[in-house]
Design a protein around this motif. Structure first.
Motif, PDB file in Angstrom:
ATOM      1  N   THR A   1       0.960  -1.201   0.034  1.00  0.00           N
ATOM      2  CA  THR A   1      -0.222  -0.090  -0.212  1.00  0.00           C
ATOM      3  C   THR A   1       0.932   1.194  -0.152  1.00  0.00           C
ATOM      4  N   HIS A   2       2.158   1.045   0.539  1.00  0.00           N
ATOM      5  CA  HIS A   2       3.146   2.397   0.464  1.00  0.00           C
ATOM      6  C   HIS A   2       4.453   1.828   0.329  1.00  0.00           C
ATOM      7  N   PHE A   3       5.102   2.716  -0.540  1.00  0.00           N
ATOM      8  CA  PHE A   3       6.522   2.496  -0.850  1.00  0.00           C
ATOM      9  C   PHE A   3       7.244   3.573  -0.194  1.00  0.00           C
ATOM     10  N   VAL A   4       8.324   3.497   0.528  1.00  0.00           N
ATOM     11  CA  VAL A   4       8.987   4.717   1.109  1.00  0.00           C
ATOM     12  C   VAL A   4      10.502   4.375   0.589  1.00  0.00           C
ATOM     13  N   VAL A   5      11.347   5.461   0.304  1.00  0.00           N
ATOM     14  CA  VAL A   5      12.577   5.129  -0.071  1.00  0.00           C
ATOM     15  C   VAL A   5      13.315   6.347   0.060  1.00  0.00           C
ATOM     16  N   GLY A   6      14.599   6.369   0.229  1.00  0.00           N
ATOM     17  CA  GLY A   6      15.444   7.696   0.135  1.00  0.00           C
ATOM     18  C   GLY A   6      15.824   8.231  -1.180  1.00  0.00           C
TER      19      GLY A   6
END
Length: 289
Positions: A136-141
């Motif tokens: 549901t969510h993708f988080v990345v620098g």
């Protein structure tokens, strides 16, 4: 060459095919912090006979320089407190060296679309498959933008409701530019966190695919990097701590049934003398966990 399935390998495999096809023997790389060692390791294990010059920011950890030198690379160190257009910047120096070097190839991972394509073709599908499409969510620098844009494009095509969040740092222009469309030079100042943030707008950052940016302080990035090792047994790099801290800051946006994927794309071995060193932490004025 066998293609392992770690994130980003397809980018380097594409590099290999381009280099061998055109017979290029010199490679100038202005590297975003987390990528340079992976690229050079790939160059080494693939057996390519390359004369490599790696252009680094002066703030980079000593371990990164030492590993590259051990593999035979020439490292050119550039200042961080200059404008991107300054001839001393690592953007300008790498381009100049490539122009001056016969039969060379300027990787230009900030603007080379192969960066994004590699993650669209590999990292995105891998995440989708391993979460059974439930992400549901993708988080990345965000540094060069290749990872977030390639993965984001793939995931949004599968499910447009998936949220794509980029982790930024204070001293970088990404968050404000995304929110206002303004490139504000007042946002630019030296920062410590390695691997994320920029003082330019790379072509590989597709802001239309990114739902939001979250900024993390240098101190929080360092503290959470150390916590990952001590509490989770994950010996990760500086930008990974920033990514995890960013997720903590964003927790109000999550529900109990959400599937949140955070990409950790850097190794702790590169920060023994910095983030994982108590004296270095004290020198920066950071709290010890």
């Amino acid at each position: 060459i066998t293609e392992p399935t770690y994130p980003g390998f397809h980018e380097y495999f594409k590099i290999y095919k381009v280099l061998t096809r055109f017979g290029i023997i010199n490679c100038q790389v202005p590297c975003c912090e987390n990528m340079r060692l992976k690229k050079y390791t790939f160059v080494s294990i693939s057996g390519m006979d390359l004369k490599n010059e790696w252009i680094h920011k002066v703030k980079q950890s000593k371990e990164k320089f030492d590993v590259l030198k051990a593999m035979g690379a020439k490292v050119v160190v550039c200042p961080t407190d200059v404008d991107a257009s300054d001839p001393r910047s690592y953007y300008s120096v790498s381009k100049r060296i490539s122009e001056e070097t016969k039969n060379s190839w300027y990787v230009n991972q900030y603007n080379n679309p192969s960066n994004t394509v590699a993650h669209y073709e590999s990292t995105g599908p891998e995440i989708w498959d391993q979460t059974n499409g439930k992400i549901t969510h993708f988080v990345v620098g965000v540094g060069t933008g290749g990872t977030i844009s390639g993965v984001g494009k793939y995931l949004k095509e599968k499910n447009p409701n998936i949220k794509i969040w980029g982790i930024d740092t204070y001293g970088s222009v990404f968050k404000r530019y995304h929110e206002t469309g303004i490139f504000d030079k007042n946002e630019i100042y030296p920062y410590i966190t390695e691997g994320i943030g920029e003082d330019i707008i790379p072509a590989n950052v597709n802001f239309d695919l990114i739902d939001a940016f979250e900024k993390v302080t240098d101190e929080d990035a360092a503290i959470y990097t150390r916590r990952l090792a001590k509490e989770e047994g994950i010996f990760a790099g500086n930008s990974c701590g920033a990514a995890v801290r960013g997720v903590v800051q964003l927790k109000k946006h999550f529900s109990i049934n959400d599937v949140v994927v955070v990409l950790l794309h850097d190794s702790g071995t590169r920060y023994i003398g910095k983030v994982y060193n108590d004296e270095w932490m004290k020198k920066q004025g950071f709290k010890l966990d």
